[in-house]
Motif scaffolding. Structure first.
Motif, PDB file in Angstrom:
ATOM      1  N   PHE A  91       1.526  -0.746 -11.574  1.00 31.18           N
ATOM      2  CA  PHE A  91       2.114  -0.771 -10.229  1.00 31.18           C
ATOM      3  C   PHE A  91       1.864   0.588  -9.602  1.00 31.18           C
ATOM      4  O   PHE A  91       2.106   1.622 -10.230  1.00 31.18           O
ATOM      5  CB  PHE A  91       3.621  -1.040 -10.297  1.00 31.18           C
ATOM      6  N   ALA A  92       1.374   0.611  -8.368  1.00 31.48           N
ATOM      7  CA  ALA A  92       1.086   1.873  -7.685  1.00 31.48           C
ATOM      8  C   ALA A  92       1.650   1.843  -6.274  1.00 31.48           C
ATOM      9  O   ALA A  92       1.622   0.812  -5.594  1.00 31.48           O
ATOM     10  CB  ALA A  92      -0.421   2.128  -7.640  1.00 31.48           C
ATOM     11  N   ALA A  93       2.189   2.977  -5.853  1.00 29.45           N
ATOM     12  CA  ALA A  93       2.701   3.120  -4.489  1.00 29.45           C
ATOM     13  C   ALA A  93       2.471   4.558  -4.041  1.00 29.45           C
ATOM     14  O   ALA A  93       2.422   5.477  -4.862  1.00 29.45           O
ATOM     15  CB  ALA A  93       4.184   2.772  -4.421  1.00 29.45           C
ATOM     16  N   SER A  94       2.336   4.747  -2.737  1.00 30.57           N
ATOM     17  CA  SER A  94       2.023   6.077  -2.226  1.00 30.57           C
ATOM     18  C   SER A  94       3.249   6.988  -2.218  1.00 30.57           C
ATOM     19  O   SER A  94       4.391   6.526  -2.147  1.00 30.57           O
ATOM     20  CB  SER A  94       1.454   5.987  -0.809  1.00 30.57           C
ATOM     21  N   THR A  95       2.989   8.275  -2.259  1.00 26.54           N
ATOM     22  CA  THR A  95       4.044   9.274  -2.165  1.00 26.54           C
ATOM     23  C   THR A  95       4.841   9.095  -0.883  1.00 26.54           C
ATOM     24  O   THR A  95       6.079   9.191  -0.881  1.00 26.54           O
ATOM     25  CB  THR A  95       3.434  10.695  -2.160  1.00 26.54           C
ATOM     26  N   LEU A  96       4.153   8.831   0.216  1.00 25.90           N
ATOM     27  CA  LEU A  96       4.801   8.752   1.523  1.00 25.90           C
ATOM     28  C   LEU A  96       5.736   7.549   1.617  1.00 25.90           C
ATOM     29  O   LEU A  96       6.848   7.653   2.153  1.00 25.90           O
ATOM     30  CB  LEU A  96       3.737   8.693   2.620  1.00 25.90           C
ATOM     31  N   LEU A  97       5.322   6.421   1.072  1.00 29.48           N
ATOM     32  CA  LEU A  97       6.183   5.247   1.067  1.00 29.48           C
ATOM     33  C   LEU A  97       7.419   5.491   0.210  1.00 29.48           C
ATOM     34  O   LEU A  97       8.538   5.117   0.589  1.00 29.48           O
ATOM     35  CB  LEU A  97       5.411   4.032   0.553  1.00 29.48           C
ATOM     36  N   LEU A  98       7.240   6.121  -0.945  1.00 28.62           N
ATOM     37  CA  LEU A  98       8.380   6.387  -1.825  1.00 28.62           C
ATOM     38  C   LEU A  98       9.375   7.348  -1.175  1.00 28.62           C
ATOM     39  O   LEU A  98      10.594   7.180  -1.304  1.00 28.62           O
ATOM     40  CB  LEU A  98       7.890   6.944  -3.160  1.00 28.62           C
ATOM     41  N   LEU A  99       8.870   8.351  -0.468  1.00 27.35           N
ATOM     42  CA  LEU A  99       9.756   9.270   0.250  1.00 27.35           C
ATOM     43  C   LEU A  99      10.536   8.536   1.333  1.00 27.35           C
ATOM     44  O   LEU A  99      11.743   8.740   1.507  1.00 27.35           O
ATOM     45  CB  LEU A  99       8.945  10.415   0.867  1.00 27.35           C
ATOM     46  N   ALA A 100       9.854   7.667   2.067  1.00 20.70           N
ATOM     47  CA  ALA A 100      10.525   6.904   3.124  1.00 20.70           C
ATOM     48  C   ALA A 100      11.571   5.961   2.540  1.00 20.70           C
ATOM     49  O   ALA A 100      12.667   5.806   3.098  1.00 20.70           O
ATOM     50  CB  ALA A 100       9.501   6.124   3.940  1.00 20.70           C
TER      51      ALA A 100
END
Length: 282
Positions: A91-100
């Protein structure tokens, strides 16, 4: 379900373990040692602490960037290697999405806390929309950013045609307003304000302490700035909520936002007039 999550987009980074229905532990890394020096030993140590091995992991998760180029590549390669050997999905997600997502959750917790104290928060922001944003160091006095709108629900037909990252965002109640970008803080703040002049913002990232002034100058008291938690914990929780959005290890796509310096240098060299280049032979 056992999930092992890794973030190497910042110098310390973090690792997290999710088992069944809870976050077991989140560990921040040692910023004085490189990710290459610490991996995969940090992951093995985390598993060993809780009587697990790599063979027990059901899903490996990794933050796909943006972030430091070398650390990002080391983290993705580590997770890819472990998942390939164990025949496990990623599973992968971007840093920016996780911060949001973390900013959104923090806002929900704050509202719940006010209501728990008997405060009436209804109508406080009825005249303006509330958005969440990511504000991350990108070196060169620039920031990696993205802006999202929290929503209660996204209908299935609205997901048609969206990329993997936007689908993940929509599944957790976030709609992208301003795509991932890298720019000077002043330029980003001006762009956000031009598009959403009456918005209230909750912005999270490791650059909020160093580059708060442009946001405050544009939005004043309408912006709330938050330092981020270790992102591996946010990632593990997200992977547990969306186990159907995993991919095969080779399908992970790094989110660089800014092109690598080597590519930029090559393009500059190729764009110079032919007479300015160094030639060997006739």
């Amino acid at each position: 379900m056992l999930i092992l999550a890794l973030d190497t987009t910042t110098r310390p980074g973090s690792a997290a373990l999710w088992h069944r229905d809870r976050l077991v532990e989140v560990r921040e890394g040692d910023p004085d040692r490189t990710h290459a020096e610490r991996l995969p030993a940090d992951l093995v140590a985390l598993l060993t602490t809780h009587a697990h091995t790599l063979a027990d992991v059901d899903i490996f998760a990794v933050v796909s960037g943006p972030g430091g180029f070398t650390g990002l590549r080391v983290g993705i390669a580590t997770i890819q290697g472990l998942a390939l050997v164990g025949h496990r999905p990623v599973f992968a997600a971007s840093t920016l999405l996780l911060l949001a997502l973390a900013a959104k959750d923090k806002g929900i917790e704050a509202s719940a806390g006010q209501e728990g104290k008997g405060e009436d928060t209804r109508g406080q922001h009825d005249s303006s929309e509330c958005f969440v944003g990511a504000w991350m160091h990108a070196a060169r006095r620039e920031v990696f950013t993205a802006l999202y709108k929290p929503v209660d629900e996204v209908q299935a037909p609205e997901l048609a045609g969206l990329g993997a990252e936007d689908i993940i965002a929509a599944r957790v109640g976030l709609v992208t307003l301003d795509d991932a970008a890298v720019d000077a803080p002043e330029a980003v703040a001006a762009r956000w304000h031009a598009r959403h002049p009456s918005a209230r913002l909750s912005v999270m990232g490791d650059a909020v302490s160093d580059f708060a002034d442009p946001l405050r100058a544009r939005f004043g008291n309408a912006v709330s700035l938050c330092s981020p938690p270790p992102l591996a914990g946010v990632l593990a929780r997200l992977a547990a909520a969306l186990p159907d959005v995993t991919v095969s290890p080779h399908a992970i796509v790094p989110t660089y936002v800014r092109r690598p310096d080597a590519e930029l240098a090559r393009d500059r060299a190729l764009s110079r007039p032919r007479s300015d280049r160094e030639w060997v032979g006739g």
